[in-house]
Design an enzyme around this catalytic site. Structure first.
Site, short mmCIF file in Angstrom:
data_model
loop_
_atom_site.label_atom_id
_atom_site.label_comp_id
_atom_site.label_asym_id
_atom_site.label_seq_id
_atom_site.Cartn_x
_atom_site.Cartn_y
_atom_site.Cartn_z
N SER A 39 -36.33 -39.78 -21.34
CA SER A 39 -37.53 -40.57 -21.09
C SER A 39 -38.51 -39.70 -20.30
O SER A 39 -38.12 -39.02 -19.34
CB SER A 39 -37.15 -41.81 -20.27
N SER A 41 -40.02 -37.03 -21.48
CA SER A 41 -40.00 -35.63 -21.91
C SER A 41 -41.18 -35.30 -22.83
O SER A 41 -41.43 -34.14 -23.13
CB SER A 41 -38.67 -35.29 -22.59
N ARG A 70 -38.21 -51.42 -30.57
CA ARG A 70 -37.49 -52.36 -29.71
C ARG A 70 -38.31 -53.63 -29.43
O ARG A 70 -37.78 -54.61 -28.92
CB ARG A 70 -37.07 -51.69 -28.39
N SER A 111 -32.18 -41.35 -28.20
CA SER A 111 -30.96 -41.06 -28.97
C SER A 111 -30.06 -40.09 -28.19
O SER A 111 -29.92 -38.93 -28.58
CB SER A 111 -31.30 -40.53 -30.36
N GLY A 160 -27.83 -48.01 -15.81
CA GLY A 160 -27.58 -47.30 -17.07
C GLY A 160 -28.84 -46.64 -17.60
O GLY A 160 -29.11 -46.71 -18.80
#
Ligand SMILES: Nc1ncnc2c1ncn2[C@@H]1O[C@H](COP(=O)(O)OS(=O)(=O)O)[C@@H](OP(=O)(O)O)[C@H]1O
Ligand SMILES: Nc1ncnc2c1ncn2[C@@H]1O[C@H](COP(=O)(O)OP(=O)(O)O)[C@@H](O)[C@H]1O
Length: 207
Positions: A39, A41, A70, A111, A160
């Site tokens: 996230s 990047s 999403r 991913s 997480g």
């Protein structure tokens, strides 16, 4: 018995207009450019720059961004490992349809698991799955933190979170690695050009 229980009752229906015909019409080859990375990047930024660069060359693209998908198709999925796997699987299947349509599909999503990305790769003919790794160190992503999510994750308000308390497995054998040059910032449009050169070299920008 439902067809789900007995998939052998399903027969593939062939169309008289096929991928090759569509590719000839579009003067390009359908494929997926799979942008993976932490996230922050720069996945979405490069995806947009790439789409823009290709559009200006008369090439048809479509972006599947993890965040955006999403909001709809994958709105039922969380960030636990099996839901991330399902998120990635569905996006890969959609990307496969776009590639079959002759479109250059740009999928940008974290991913994080190598195994999941390899499952996606296996869905595509050799060469048509082009994995691009945004090789940006965690501390850089965390400094950028445009959505304030790293801050929330460090404060324990998001559990997480990739790179903080959830893993990210960098690719071992991807087609393209995008990174900063030492201390020099590489502009997103320069990164996009690297990908476009690859596509040109591999013949994806012609039928
Ligand atoms: N727990 C956790 N871990 C990582 N990311 C999180 C999490 N919760 C929310 N977000 C936000 O969701 C975006 C990542 O969605 P993806 O579909 O790309 O993730 S994944 O591929 O299923 O891992 C990601 O967007 P990007 O910053 O564009 O990568 C985040 O904004
Ligand atoms: N090549 C780059 N150099 C410097 N900053 C960048 C670059 N690419 C993206 N950014 C910035 O980094 C932040 C995260 O980019 P974004 O594309 O949203 O990442 P991701 O989709 O991987 O979460 C944004 O604020 C963006 O402007």
């Amino acid at each position: 018995m439902s067809t789900m229980e007995n998939p052998t009752n399903i027969v593939w229906h062939k169309s008289s207009v096929e991928k090759l015909d569509r590719q000839r019409l579009l003067q390009q080859k359908g494929c997926v450019i799979w942008i993976t990375g932490l996230s922050g990047s720069g996945k979405s930024t490069v995806a947009c720059a790439l789409s823009q660069g290709l559009h200006m060359r008369g090439k048809l693209t479509y972006i599947l961004d993890g965040d955006n998908v999403r909001h709809g198709l994958n709105r039922d999925l969380s960030f636990k490992a099996e839901d991330r796997a399902e998120n990635i699987r569905r996006i890969a299947e959609v990307a496969k349809l776009f590639a079959d349509a002759g479109i250059i599909c740009i999928a940008s999503l974290i991913s994080p698991y190598r195994k999941d990305r390899d499952v996606c790769r296996a869905l595509f003919p050799e060469g048509d799955f082009i994995e691009v790794f945004m090789d940006v160190p965690l501390h850089v992503c965390e400094n950028r933190d445009p959505k304030g999510l790293y801050k929330l994750a460090r404060a324990g308000k998001i559990k997480g979170f990739t790179g903080v308390d959830d893993p990210y497995e960098p690719p071992l054998n991807c087609e393209i690695v995008l990174q900063q040059k030492g201390r020099d910032c590489v502009l997103p449009c320069e990164m996009a050009e690297t990908v476009i050169s690859y596509l040109e070299e591999k013949g994806y920008l012609q039928a």
